[in-house]
Design a protein around this motif. Structure first.
Motif, short mmCIF file in Angstrom:
data_model
loop_
_atom_site.label_atom_id
_atom_site.label_comp_id
_atom_site.label_asym_id
_atom_site.label_seq_id
_atom_site.Cartn_x
_atom_site.Cartn_y
_atom_site.Cartn_z
N THR A 49 6.60 4.61 -9.20
CA THR A 49 6.02 5.36 -8.09
C THR A 49 4.67 5.91 -8.47
O THR A 49 3.71 5.86 -7.69
CB THR A 49 6.97 6.50 -7.67
OG1 THR A 49 8.23 5.95 -7.30
CG2 THR A 49 6.41 7.29 -6.51
N GLN A 50 4.55 6.43 -9.68
CA GLN A 50 3.27 6.96 -10.16
C GLN A 50 2.23 5.84 -10.24
O GLN A 50 1.08 6.03 -9.83
CB GLN A 50 3.45 7.62 -11.54
CG GLN A 50 2.19 8.25 -12.08
CD GLN A 50 1.68 9.38 -11.22
OE1 GLN A 50 2.44 10.12 -10.62
NE2 GLN A 50 0.36 9.53 -11.15
N LYS A 55 -2.55 3.15 -7.97
CA LYS A 55 -3.13 1.93 -7.40
C LYS A 55 -3.59 2.17 -5.97
O LYS A 55 -4.65 1.70 -5.55
CB LYS A 55 -2.11 0.79 -7.44
CG LYS A 55 -2.67 -0.53 -6.98
CD LYS A 55 -1.66 -1.65 -7.14
CE LYS A 55 -2.27 -2.97 -6.73
NZ LYS A 55 -1.37 -4.09 -6.97
N GLY A 56 -2.81 2.92 -5.22
CA GLY A 56 -3.18 3.26 -3.85
C GLY A 56 -4.45 4.09 -3.82
O GLY A 56 -5.32 3.87 -2.96
N ASN A 116 3.52 2.13 2.65
CA ASN A 116 4.93 1.85 2.93
C ASN A 116 5.74 1.72 1.64
O ASN A 116 6.86 2.22 1.55
CB ASN A 116 5.06 0.58 3.77
CG ASN A 116 4.57 0.78 5.19
OD1 ASN A 116 4.50 1.90 5.68
ND2 ASN A 116 4.21 -0.30 5.85
N GLU A 117 5.17 1.05 0.63
CA GLU A 117 5.86 0.92 -0.66
C GLU A 117 6.09 2.29 -1.28
O GLU A 117 7.16 2.56 -1.82
CB GLU A 117 5.04 0.06 -1.62
CG GLU A 117 5.07 -1.42 -1.32
CD GLU A 117 4.25 -2.21 -2.34
OE1 GLU A 117 4.12 -1.76 -3.50
OE2 GLU A 117 3.76 -3.28 -1.96
N LEU A 118 5.10 3.13 -1.18
CA LEU A 118 5.20 4.48 -1.77
C LEU A 118 6.26 5.28 -1.04
O LEU A 118 7.08 5.97 -1.67
CB LEU A 118 3.85 5.19 -1.70
CG LEU A 118 3.76 6.56 -2.33
CD1 LEU A 118 4.13 6.50 -3.80
CD2 LEU A 118 2.36 7.12 -2.17
N ASN A 123 11.70 7.58 -0.88
CA ASN A 123 13.00 7.66 -0.23
C ASN A 123 14.12 7.24 -1.18
O ASN A 123 15.20 7.83 -1.18
CB ASN A 123 13.04 6.81 1.03
CG ASN A 123 12.18 7.39 2.15
OD1 ASN A 123 11.86 8.57 2.13
ND2 ASN A 123 11.77 6.56 3.07
N GLN A 124 13.88 6.22 -1.98
CA GLN A 124 14.88 5.77 -2.94
C GLN A 124 15.08 6.80 -4.04
O GLN A 124 16.17 6.96 -4.56
CB GLN A 124 14.49 4.43 -3.56
CG GLN A 124 14.60 3.27 -2.60
CD GLN A 124 14.10 1.98 -3.19
OE1 GLN A 124 13.56 1.96 -4.29
NE2 GLN A 124 14.26 0.89 -2.45
N ASN A 125 14.02 7.51 -4.38
CA ASN A 125 14.08 8.52 -5.43
C ASN A 125 14.86 9.74 -4.97
O ASN A 125 15.49 10.41 -5.76
CB ASN A 125 12.66 8.92 -5.85
CG ASN A 125 12.62 9.58 -7.21
OD1 ASN A 125 13.58 9.49 -7.98
ND2 ASN A 125 11.55 10.25 -7.50
#
Length: 126
Positions: A49-50, A55-56, A116-118, A123-125
């Motif tokens: 995630t970091q 990258k974002g 969206n990936e973030l 959400n998974q975290n």
């Protein structure tokens, strides 16, 4: 492709599947191992995630620089056109404009995908 290569690939796939299943069963049966595995997965997800966030940020900054440079170029083109009213828009400038628009659209789509990936990772975290 050689028959032996196909067979070896299939055999390797079966071995990976059996090994993964055995590891999963061991993890499910042992509470301590299960907790360790879940902690490792959470840590890896946090790290990923970091990385995605970094990258974002870089992508956003690159997109901003491109847009700013494009706007500055358009502004300087507009100033030179307004100082010479008899000149008309050339075909190459419209091609450049269309090219810049498509680049902006592509960068916007990349930003949306990264966002969206973030969000999915967050959400998974949770």
């Amino acid at each position: 492709m050689d028959k032996n290569t196909v067979f070896q690939t299939l055999q390797q796939g079966v071995r990976v599947t059996v090994g993964a299943t055995a590891s999963l069963l061991e993890t499910l049966q042992d509470p301590q191992k299960r907790n360790t595995t879940l902690s490792e997965l959470q840590s890896q997800l946090s790290q990923q995630t970091q990385l995605w966030a970094e990258k974002g940020l870089v992508t956003e900054e690159e997109a901003r620089r491109l847009v700013d440079a494009w706007l500055a170029k358009q502004k300087s083109s507009a100033n030179s056109t307004s100082s010479n009213p008899s000149s008309s828009t050339s075909p190459s400038s419209s091609v450049t404009f269309n090219n810049a628009q498509s680049e902006i659209q592509a960068l916007t789509e990349q930003l949306i995908a990264l966002k969206n990936e973030l969000e999915q990772a967050r959400n998974q975290n949770n």
